[in-house]
Scaffold this motif. Sequence first.
Motif, PDB file in Angstrom:
ATOM      1  N   ALA A  48      42.874  52.356   0.107  1.00 53.15           N
ATOM      2  CA  ALA A  48      42.003  51.747   1.109  1.00 53.15           C
ATOM      3  C   ALA A  48      42.552  50.438   1.649  1.00 53.15           C
ATOM      4  CB  ALA A  48      40.614  51.513   0.520  1.00 53.15           C
ATOM      5  N   ALA A  49      43.310  49.690   0.826  1.00 58.96           N
ATOM      6  CA  ALA A  49      43.832  48.394   1.252  1.00 58.96           C
ATOM      7  C   ALA A  49      45.002  48.011   0.363  1.00 58.96           C
ATOM      8  CB  ALA A  49      42.738  47.319   1.208  1.00 58.96           C
ATOM      9  N   MET A  50      45.730  46.979   0.791  1.00 56.91           N
ATOM     10  CA  MET A  50      46.897  46.517   0.036  1.00 56.91           C
ATOM     11  C   MET A  50      46.900  44.991  -0.011  1.00 56.91           C
ATOM     12  SD  MET A  50      50.966  46.803   0.987  1.00 56.91           S
ATOM     13  CE  MET A  50      51.061  48.584   0.917  1.00 56.91           C
ATOM     14  N   ILE A  51      47.215  44.455  -1.211  1.00 56.43           N
ATOM     15  CA  ILE A  51      47.466  43.015  -1.370  1.00 56.43           C
ATOM     16  C   ILE A  51      48.965  42.874  -1.591  1.00 56.43           C
ATOM     17  CG2 ILE A  51      47.010  40.969  -2.752  1.00 56.43           C
ATOM     18  CD1 ILE A  51      44.302  42.122  -3.460  1.00 56.43           C
ATOM     19  N   LEU A  52      49.661  42.242  -0.664  1.00 51.03           N
ATOM     20  CA  LEU A  52      51.118  42.268  -0.616  1.00 51.03           C
ATOM     21  C   LEU A  52      51.705  40.873  -0.763  1.00 51.03           C
ATOM     22  CD1 LEU A  52      53.777  43.846   0.007  1.00 51.03           C
ATOM     23  CD2 LEU A  52      53.316  43.382   2.439  1.00 51.03           C
ATOM     24  N   ASP A  53      52.660  40.737  -1.706  1.00 54.88           N
ATOM     25  CA  ASP A  53      53.419  39.489  -1.844  1.00 54.88           C
ATOM     26  C   ASP A  53      54.611  39.548  -0.899  1.00 54.88           C
ATOM     27  OD1 ASP A  53      54.276  37.039  -2.751  1.00 54.88           O
ATOM     28  OD2 ASP A  53      55.444  37.895  -4.396  1.00 54.88           O
ATOM     29  N   LEU A  54      54.911  38.445  -0.230  1.00 54.10           N
ATOM     30  CA  LEU A  54      56.006  38.454   0.729  1.00 54.10           C
ATOM     31  C   LEU A  54      57.370  38.305   0.070  1.00 54.10           C
ATOM     32  CD1 LEU A  54      54.774  36.427   3.843  1.00 54.10           C
ATOM     33  CD2 LEU A  54      54.934  38.894   3.535  1.00 54.10           C
ATOM     34  N   VAL A  55      57.463  37.481  -0.972  1.00 54.67           N
ATOM     35  CA  VAL A  55      58.766  37.178  -1.577  1.00 54.67           C
ATOM     36  C   VAL A  55      58.982  38.084  -2.784  1.00 54.67           C
ATOM     37  CG1 VAL A  55      60.220  35.397  -2.593  1.00 54.67           C
ATOM     38  CG2 VAL A  55      58.569  34.787  -0.805  1.00 54.67           C
ATOM     39  N   MET A  56      59.842  39.088  -2.609  1.00 59.38           N
ATOM     40  CA  MET A  56      60.194  40.025  -3.681  1.00 59.38           C
ATOM     41  C   MET A  56      61.651  40.419  -3.536  1.00 59.38           C
ATOM     42  SD  MET A  56      56.919  42.627  -3.862  1.00 59.38           S
ATOM     43  CE  MET A  56      57.065  43.050  -2.123  1.00 59.38           C
ATOM     44  N   PRO A  57      62.326  40.710  -4.625  1.00 60.26           N
ATOM     45  CA  PRO A  57      63.720  41.151  -4.549  1.00 60.26           C
ATOM     46  C   PRO A  57      63.815  42.572  -3.989  1.00 60.26           C
ATOM     47  CG  PRO A  57      62.951  41.269  -6.807  1.00 60.26           C
ATOM     48  CD  PRO A  57      61.863  40.610  -6.018  1.00 60.26           C
ATOM     49  N   ASP A  58      64.984  42.947  -3.577  1.00 64.97           N
ATOM     50  CA  ASP A  58      65.285  44.299  -3.081  1.00 64.97           C
ATOM     51  C   ASP A  58      64.645  44.552  -1.715  1.00 64.97           C
ATOM     52  OD1 ASP A  58      66.257  46.837  -2.948  1.00 64.97           O
ATOM     53  OD2 ASP A  58      64.698  47.726  -4.198  1.00 64.97           O
ATOM     54  N   MET A  59      63.331  44.548  -1.639  1.00 67.78           N
ATOM     55  CA  MET A  59      62.625  44.798  -0.367  1.00 67.78           C
ATOM     56  C   MET A  59      61.418  43.881  -0.315  1.00 67.78           C
ATOM     57  SD  MET A  59      61.144  48.430   1.064  1.00 67.78           S
ATOM     58  CE  MET A  59      60.755  48.638   2.809  1.00 67.78           C
ATOM     59  N   ASP A  60      61.464  42.887   0.569  1.00 67.91           N
ATOM     60  CA  ASP A  60      60.387  41.899   0.590  1.00 67.91           C
ATOM     61  C   ASP A  60      59.182  42.406   1.374  1.00 67.91           C
ATOM     62  OD1 ASP A  60      61.128  41.764   3.209  1.00 67.91           O
ATOM     63  OD2 ASP A  60      61.913  39.721   3.142  1.00 67.91           O
ATOM     64  N   GLY A  61      58.138  41.556   1.430  1.00 63.74           N
ATOM     65  CA  GLY A  61      56.901  41.949   2.061  1.00 63.74           C
ATOM     66  C   GLY A  61      57.031  42.198   3.556  1.00 63.74           C
ATOM     67  N   MET A  62      57.866  41.415   4.251  1.00 60.69           N
ATOM     68  CA  MET A  62      58.050  41.633   5.682  1.00 60.69           C
ATOM     69  C   MET A  62      58.644  43.013   5.960  1.00 60.69           C
ATOM     70  SD  MET A  62      56.917  39.123   7.447  1.00 60.69           S
ATOM     71  CE  MET A  62      56.563  37.356   7.422  1.00 60.69           C
ATOM     72  N   ALA A  63      59.582  43.435   5.114  1.00 57.44           N
ATOM     73  CA  ALA A  63      60.174  44.768   5.286  1.00 57.44           C
ATOM     74  C   ALA A  63      59.134  45.859   5.059  1.00 57.44           C
ATOM     75  CB  ALA A  63      61.355  44.939   4.336  1.00 57.44           C
ATOM     76  N   VAL A  64      58.231  45.636   4.114  1.00 60.57           N
ATOM     77  CA  VAL A  64      57.162  46.610   3.876  1.00 60.57           C
ATOM     78  C   VAL A  64      56.240  46.699   5.094  1.00 60.57           C
ATOM     79  CG1 VAL A  64      55.142  47.134   2.454  1.00 60.57           C
ATOM     80  CG2 VAL A  64      57.236  46.307   1.380  1.00 60.57           C
ATOM     81  N   LEU A  65      55.886  45.539   5.669  1.00 60.16           N
ATOM     82  CA  LEU A  65      55.043  45.544   6.863  1.00 60.16           C
ATOM     83  C   LEU A  65      55.727  46.256   8.025  1.00 60.16           C
ATOM     84  CD1 LEU A  65      53.576  41.906   6.765  1.00 60.16           C
ATOM     85  CD2 LEU A  65      52.334  44.037   6.365  1.00 60.16           C
ATOM     86  N   GLU A  66      57.037  46.057   8.186  1.00 62.36           N
ATOM     87  CA  GLU A  66      57.764  46.731   9.254  1.00 62.36           C
ATOM     88  C   GLU A  66      57.774  48.248   9.037  1.00 62.36           C
ATOM     89  OE1 GLU A  66      61.588  44.951   9.243  1.00 62.36           O
ATOM     90  OE2 GLU A  66      60.932  43.094  10.223  1.00 62.36           O
ATOM     91  N   ALA A  67      57.937  48.673   7.768  1.00 60.02           N
ATOM     92  CA  ALA A  67      57.931  50.101   7.464  1.00 60.02           C
ATOM     93  C   ALA A  67      56.563  50.716   7.759  1.00 60.02           C
ATOM     94  CB  ALA A  67      58.316  50.328   6.007  1.00 60.02           C
ATOM     95  N   LEU A  68      55.492  49.997   7.410  1.00 56.68           N
ATOM     96  CA  LEU A  68      54.147  50.497   7.698  1.00 56.68           C
ATOM     97  C   LEU A  68      53.903  50.591   9.202  1.00 56.68           C
ATOM     98  CD1 LEU A  68      52.011  48.558   5.043  1.00 56.68           C
ATOM     99  CD2 LEU A  68      52.763  50.937   4.961  1.00 56.68           C
ATOM    100  N   LYS A  69      54.443  49.640   9.949  1.00 56.69           N
ATOM    101  CA  LYS A  69      54.260  49.668  11.399  1.00 56.69           C
ATOM    102  C   LYS A  69      55.000  50.847  12.020  1.00 56.69           C
ATOM    103  CE  LYS A  69      54.220  46.596  15.393  1.00 56.69           C
ATOM    104  NZ  LYS A  69      54.501  45.222  15.886  1.00 56.69           N
TER     105      LYS A  69
END
Length: 494
Positions: A48-69
Amino acid sequence: MNKVLIVDDEPVQCRLASETVARAGFDPLVAHSGREALDILARSDDIAAMILDLVMPDMDGMAVLEALKRRDTALPVIVQTSQTSLETVVSAMRLGATDFFVKPVAPERITVSLRNALKVKTLETCLRVERNKRSGAFGFDDIIAASPAMSRPISLGRKAAASTIPVLVEGETGVGKELLARAIQGSGDRAGKPFVTVNCGAIPKDLVEATLFGHVKGAFTGAIADAPGKFREANTGTLFLDEVGELPPETQVKLLRALQDGEIEPVGASRPVRVNVRLISATNRRLLNLARDGHFREDLYYRLNVFPIYVPPLRERREDIARLAVHFLTRFAAEEGRHVSTIDPAAMSLLESYDWPGNVRQLENAVFRAVVLAEHAALTVADFPQIVLAAEGHAEAKSTTHAAFTMARPIHIDQAAPPLRLAEPVPSPVADRFLDESGDLLAISEIERDLIAFAIDHCAGRMAQVARQLGIGRSTLYRKIKEYGLEREAENVA
């Protein structure tokens, strides 16, 4: 229960966020990297929802947001990070984030943000569904159905949408037969074309033919103008005949001809009219049982039952109850301006355990009533008194007689009784006033006596008026009154 995916590479932060999410009434899932989060989302469609940290190794939060978009995923994402730059906030919001936190975050702030995000998501879903209904683009993705029992009806519906084959949708009252019919139209070549609904059980018997096939001016009393009828209104689109088993026998014959020839004959018209209509029928009784018992024509049954789809009752797909309840809650809270945002676990457990004889429609009305009467932000068991009463009444029915009214147990479509058809009134025999009890003609004197007695009563004893209307003189009238012994009748009336 709504699932919330927590994505953070720090175990402590994951544990704290999970506890906060669980206390708020949600089901927490944990991913320790961006790639793991995307894999979970690919495997599960109930996040239903996601709580996402931006700073992570390998694939950061911005990359996850881009993939979802890129995937066009309408998932509410709440971003949390230790970075406080305005540029980071703007970038995250442009990529679809619904809220932004700077660590550390107060638990109450996360709870409010989650509930607001889910509420906005549900409202967007409601608006999309209503918009699609109006435009004729309502599809299977707009149906709230995640239970395994609904996979087959939806799968069959998708196949039916790819052709113009006649479809018969069977299911109990309130299961969503019309929604499935709309999805079939909205997913096929006739999307955006007219979708005309006819409730066959709600039309008076004398008006069924004119309602379906139309009529011309002067065809019958009250026909002051031409009427196209539902078939012509649905031309190039879809005609949905709800409760088709309620059609009277004479209309069934004309419907069969319309389906076979693709032509209709309006009442009073001199020639038939060609129509191009996709027909979808629905019934809350097994049409085969009605045909077997003589309540429905067999030839019409075979014409309608080309592609049958059975929609199971709500009690056989309990996995959908929570989603439907939350959907109705959000919609009615917005429509009524009520600050009600959730259903507590005990109340949700009550809803999921109830059998719902009225199915989705009954659940919708129960939530509507609860929202209107609610005094707190969360619906509780006390807000569903009718459901509590019905559940307790059935449990105690075997040993005691419950004093209050309780709703009947659900009746499966196979056990549904045929529709009650009122027998045609038989005119009572009227005795001929010129014949006696043995069938012989009465003497003219007896007929004349009865006529004069009736005239005296009809004219309230006004002899001048009686004589004038009978066409005789007053002296003749008085003589006949005396001759037939009608003096007492004349005195009583006078």
